[in-house]
Write an enzyme that holds these catalytic residues in place. Structure first.
Site, mmCIF file in Angstrom:
data_model
loop_
_atom_site.group_PDB
_atom_site.id
_atom_site.type_symbol
_atom_site.label_atom_id
_atom_site.label_comp_id
_atom_site.label_asym_id
_atom_site.label_seq_id
_atom_site.Cartn_x
_atom_site.Cartn_y
_atom_site.Cartn_z
ATOM 1 N N ALA A 224 0.829 -1.230 0.099
ATOM 2 C CA ALA A 224 0.041 -0.031 -0.046
ATOM 3 C C ALA A 224 0.826 1.163 -0.098
ATOM 4 C CB ALA A 224 -0.773 0.069 1.300
ATOM 5 N N GLU B 233 22.119 -23.329 -10.092
ATOM 6 C CA GLU B 233 20.750 -22.552 -9.734
ATOM 7 C C GLU B 233 19.617 -23.406 -10.301
ATOM 8 O OE1 GLU B 233 20.869 -19.267 -13.406
ATOM 9 O OE2 GLU B 233 22.810 -19.635 -12.490
ATOM 10 N N LYS C 251 16.528 -24.489 -12.987
ATOM 11 C CA LYS C 251 16.303 -24.186 -14.306
ATOM 12 C C LYS C 251 15.010 -23.699 -14.455
ATOM 13 C CE LYS C 251 16.306 -26.131 -19.037
ATOM 14 N NZ LYS C 251 15.246 -25.643 -19.290
ATOM 15 N N ASP D 172 11.298 -22.221 -15.578
ATOM 16 C CA ASP D 172 10.573 -22.721 -16.663
ATOM 17 C C ASP D 172 9.747 -21.298 -17.153
ATOM 18 O OD1 ASP D 172 7.742 -24.949 -17.131
ATOM 19 O OD2 ASP D 172 9.459 -24.329 -18.561
ATOM 20 N N ARG E 146 15.387 -14.595 -26.921
ATOM 21 C CA ARG E 146 16.115 -15.460 -27.477
ATOM 22 C C ARG E 146 15.925 -15.786 -28.968
ATOM 23 N NH1 ARG E 146 17.075 -20.679 -28.753
ATOM 24 N NH2 ARG E 146 19.256 -21.448 -28.228
ATOM 25 N N TYR F 249 14.839 -13.119 -13.340
ATOM 26 C CA TYR F 249 16.150 -13.449 -12.549
ATOM 27 C C TYR F 249 17.330 -13.458 -13.623
ATOM 28 C CZ TYR F 249 13.943 -14.909 -8.138
ATOM 29 O OH TYR F 249 13.223 -15.037 -7.082
ATOM 30 N N LYS G 102 17.984 -32.412 -15.700
ATOM 31 C CA LYS G 102 16.240 -32.181 -15.842
ATOM 32 C C LYS G 102 15.719 -33.036 -14.646
ATOM 33 C CE LYS G 102 14.646 -30.109 -18.781
ATOM 34 N NZ LYS G 102 14.199 -30.477 -20.256
ATOM 35 N N CYS H 269 -3.618 -35.315 -48.761
ATOM 36 C CA CYS H 269 -3.458 -34.292 -47.883
ATOM 37 C C CYS H 269 -4.949 -33.759 -47.370
ATOM 38 C CB CYS H 269 -2.859 -33.259 -48.483
ATOM 39 S SG CYS H 269 -2.781 -31.558 -47.508
ATOM 40 N N CYS I 5 -5.678 -29.991 -48.671
ATOM 41 C CA CYS I 5 -5.712 -29.530 -50.220
ATOM 42 C C CYS I 5 -5.933 -30.934 -51.036
ATOM 43 C CB CYS I 5 -4.488 -28.973 -50.879
ATOM 44 S SG CYS I 5 -2.861 -29.845 -50.887
ATOM 45 N N CYS J 242 2.818 -33.425 -47.424
ATOM 46 C CA CYS J 242 1.722 -33.201 -48.585
ATOM 47 C C CYS J 242 2.799 -32.643 -49.622
ATOM 48 C CB CYS J 242 0.940 -31.964 -48.313
ATOM 49 S SG CYS J 242 0.358 -31.156 -49.450
ATOM 50 N N CYS K 26 -1.402 -25.757 -51.196
ATOM 51 C CA CYS K 26 -1.821 -26.494 -49.909
ATOM 52 C C CYS K 26 -2.261 -25.052 -49.136
ATOM 53 C CB CYS K 26 -0.821 -27.277 -49.247
ATOM 54 S SG CYS K 26 -1.485 -27.858 -47.705
#
Length: 679
Positions: free
Chosen positions: A37, A117, A119, A121, A140, A227, A319, A414, A417, A432, A438
């Site tokens: 506030a 550190e 990773k 998302d 990027r 960050y 990961k 396809c 088309c 295709c 197409c």
């Protein structure tokens, strides 16, 4: 300046200083000194004073984080230092192998210090400060070229518009992750539901969508955070620390937020312990993460280790295990991508995986369907790993009821088309063949057709192509030449003069070369060099169109796969119709004069290509050189005349230098090819 105005100016400066301190305490030190506030009260006071006295407004004022005018398009920004991706490890054994590769390359088994550190998302961002002031921010992108999102980045409270202190480099590029905290994500989605807006699938999508808004006011209203995780380009080098961790602490001192759980450790065992610890904290963190990033801490060692392909040797991402769930395959639909690739998409009974509701998953291609032995109606296990598209891992055979299963049948035409589909031997993807007609490929095929290296239609940009297609003004490239200035002038943001210029540019583009025309058709794997070789070999369009597989593979740089693509393209009646329409519209080229082998300027010269060539692929470079009579080999020897050294050139460059062989940069190669009329 009278006393009253001077007092107001000082008051504005003091309010800005207060808000900058509040932001620093809140986002960098994680120790807010005043309640929200009070922050809001000070901000309102500053905005009121700046509005009353516009002569004292400043682009680096904290009040400027509320968003500016809507942008019409994102400009492209070329990164001075490429923004590389990271290799991954998924187990302790792979982590040990990562460390061992570093030991092997350094020829030293001494324990290494690493910076660790989470990773995040989110979305990778590059921010440039000049003399301490934020002047540019870019996504990027593809690692070399990103999108200019400066106005949007300025709206994020945790990113300072100017740095603290005075010991930073005059030019400093900071890299980091823009993300949306979990609480902010939940609140945003609740607001979206209440307002009937788009509900985001996960915080990463919400962050990316918020940052790429054309109207920065929308970005300003989104709960984004940032960050910093590295330093990119900087000049001069005097004040920059010699270790990654120390650099992060410098960024923090200069007012940039750094992840509070970044840590420096020694050796593989401590890396694994950090990974385990972060994994235990994962659910309690205020933001989504999908693993841990390890970086060799010494900048000198990073430079010694260098890079491989598009990733550094000195860093990797560890990961977290993929998250899996069980559900039912309800149906399979076939989507046609912008390159003609036909992808089977699984429609699933909706299920929550890692907090995200998943109702679709990729089946990749026909080989994957065969591998899984999957049928419509099967009970399946799906996996969602970070921001990767959910995929079907396996079929739960114990739950199979053959009476209720249906085979998945790949289309022979396809779905968009009706052109025949092709699948080249040893290729996984079905495509295709109707590249010129197409609907799914139309925008990309026309952009390619009009591009600088093809017909080079001046003034026909991507946005205009998309508008023509969306308004159904063109359905094939040939329709471009039927457009009138009157039609174009009626479009939004197109005046009569611009419309006339475009019509004139289209008329001028009709005069081209056979090589450029062949390239403009967008035949798969037929780049500039291959198109040039086809033109020189066959001399006429008719000869190329009617050439069979055996005749095509006689052409320099045309192998089995390329030959099959060419045969398939010209076998499609739809494509032939468009080509006839293009010729009827007046596209023409001069008759080709072929230079004999004895007159080729690089005849018998031996070249070796190494490293990454950014402006052309190595295959195209090879074909260009071969078209001039050169021999391109894979290894350096005393017989080598030239070595072309691209980015991250390795041992071949060293050997060529030792042998005294002439070294060409990519710019040298471009100049050579231009001199001989290839480019």
């Amino acid at each position: 300046m009278n006393d009253s105005l001077n007092q107001t100016k000082q008051q504005i400066a003091e309010l800005r200083r207060l808000l900058e301190d509040y932001n620093y305490q809140y986002y960098v030190q994680d120790n807010p000194s005043v309640p929200d506030a009070e922050y809001d009260r000070v901000m309102r006071e500053l905005i009121a004073l700046e509005q009353a006295h516009p002569e004292f407004q400043s682009p680096d004022s904290p009040s400027q984080k509320v968003g500016g005018q809507a942008l019409s398009v994102f400009e492209q920004v070329e990164h001075r230092v490429p923004m590389l991706s990271l290799d991954n490890v998924f187990s302790d054994d792979e982590l040990k192998a990562f460390e061992q590769r570093i030991f092997d390359r350094l020829k030293n088994n001494q324990a290494l210090e690493f910076s660790c550190e989470p990773k995040l998302d989110g979305l990778a961002i590059s921010i440039l400060y000049r003399n301490g002031k934020l002047v540019q921010a870019a996504t990027r992108g593809d690692g070399r070229v990103g999108e200019n999102v400066t106005d949007n980045i300025k709206t994020i409270r945790s990113i300072p518009l100017k740095l603290r202190g005075d010991n930073f480099p005059a030019e400093l590029e900071v890299r980091g992750e823009v993300f949306m905290p979990k609480a902010g994500f939940e609140k945003l989605n609740q607001q979206q539901k209440e307002n009937g807006g788009k509900v985001f699938a996960n915080p990463r999508n919400a962050a990316a969508g918020s940052l790429r808004q054309l109207d920065s006011k929308i970005t300003a209203a989104r709960p984004l955070a940032f960050y910093a995780y590295s330093v990119g380009y900087f000049e001069p080098e005097d004040n920059i620390a010699s270790s990654h961790f120390a650099r992060m602490m410098q960024l923090k001192d200069w007012g940039l937020p750094v992840c509070p759980v970044i840590k420096k450790v020694t050796g593989c065992q401590q890396l694994a312990e950090y990974y385990q610890w972060i994994g235990e904290q994962r659910n309690s963190l205020a933001y989504e993460i999908d693993g841990v990033v390890y970086k060799v801490d010494s900048i000198e060692l990073q430079q010694t280790l260098g890079f491989v392909a598009r990733a550094p040797r000195w860093a990797t991402a560890h990961k977290f295990p993929a998250q899996e769930e069980i559900t039912q395959l309800l149906d399979v639909e076939f989507q046609v991508g912008r390159t003609g690739a036909i992808t089977p998409v699984a429609r699933l009974q909706p299920v929550s995986v890692g907090g995200v509701t998943v109702s679709n998953a990729t089946l990749h291609n026909a080989d994957e369907i065969e591998r899984l032995q999957i049928k419509i109606g099967d009970t399946v296990i799906i996996r969602r790993a970070g921001d990767v598209i959910p995929q079907i891992v396996s079929v739960v055979e114990e739950k199979r009821d053959d009476a209720e299963l249906t085979d998945i049948v790949f289309p022979t035409e396809c779905p968009v088309c009706g052109s025949h589909v092709e699948r080249i031997e040893n290729e996984a993807v079905t495509r295709c063949s109707g590249g010129l007609i197409c609907g799914a490929q139309l925008k990309e095929s026309i952009k390619h057709f009009a591009s600088r290296k093809a017909l080079d239609v001046d003034g026909l940009g991507n946005k205009l192509v998309e508008a023509f297609v969306d308004l159904e003004m063109i359905k094939t490239p040939a329709d471009l030449f039927k457009l009138t200035a009157e039609q174009i002038a009626q479009m939004e943001r197109m005046g009569q003069k611009s419309a006339e210029n475009l019509v004139n540019a289209l008329e001028k583009a009709k005069q081209t070369t056979l090589a450029k025309f062949l390239y403009s058709l967008g035949i798969r794997e037929v780049g500039e060099a291959t198109a040039n070789n086809l033109a020189l070999h066959f001399k006429t369009l008719d000869a190329v169109q009617t050439a069979n597989f055996e005749q095509l593979i006689e052409v320099n740089d045309v192998g089995q796969v390329v030959a099959e693509h060419i045969v398939s393209f010209f076998a499609e009646a739809h494509n032939q119709t468009v080509i006839e329409d293009l010729l009827a519209a007046g596209i023409n080229w001069p008759q080709i004069e072929v230079v004999s082998a004895d007159e080729q300027p690089l005849k018998d010269k031996i070249f070796v290509l190494t490293g990454t060539l950014s402006t052309m692929g190595r295959n195209d470079a090879k074909a260009y050189l071969q078209g001039l009579g050169a021999k391109v080999t894979g290894s350096v020897s005393a017989k080598t005349d030239y070595l072309v050294a691209g980015e991250s050139a390795g041992s071949k460059l060293t050997k060529a230098q030792d042998l005294g062989i002439e070294i060409l940069t990519e710019d040298d190669l471009t100049a050579l090819l231009t001199e001989h009329g290839v480019l």
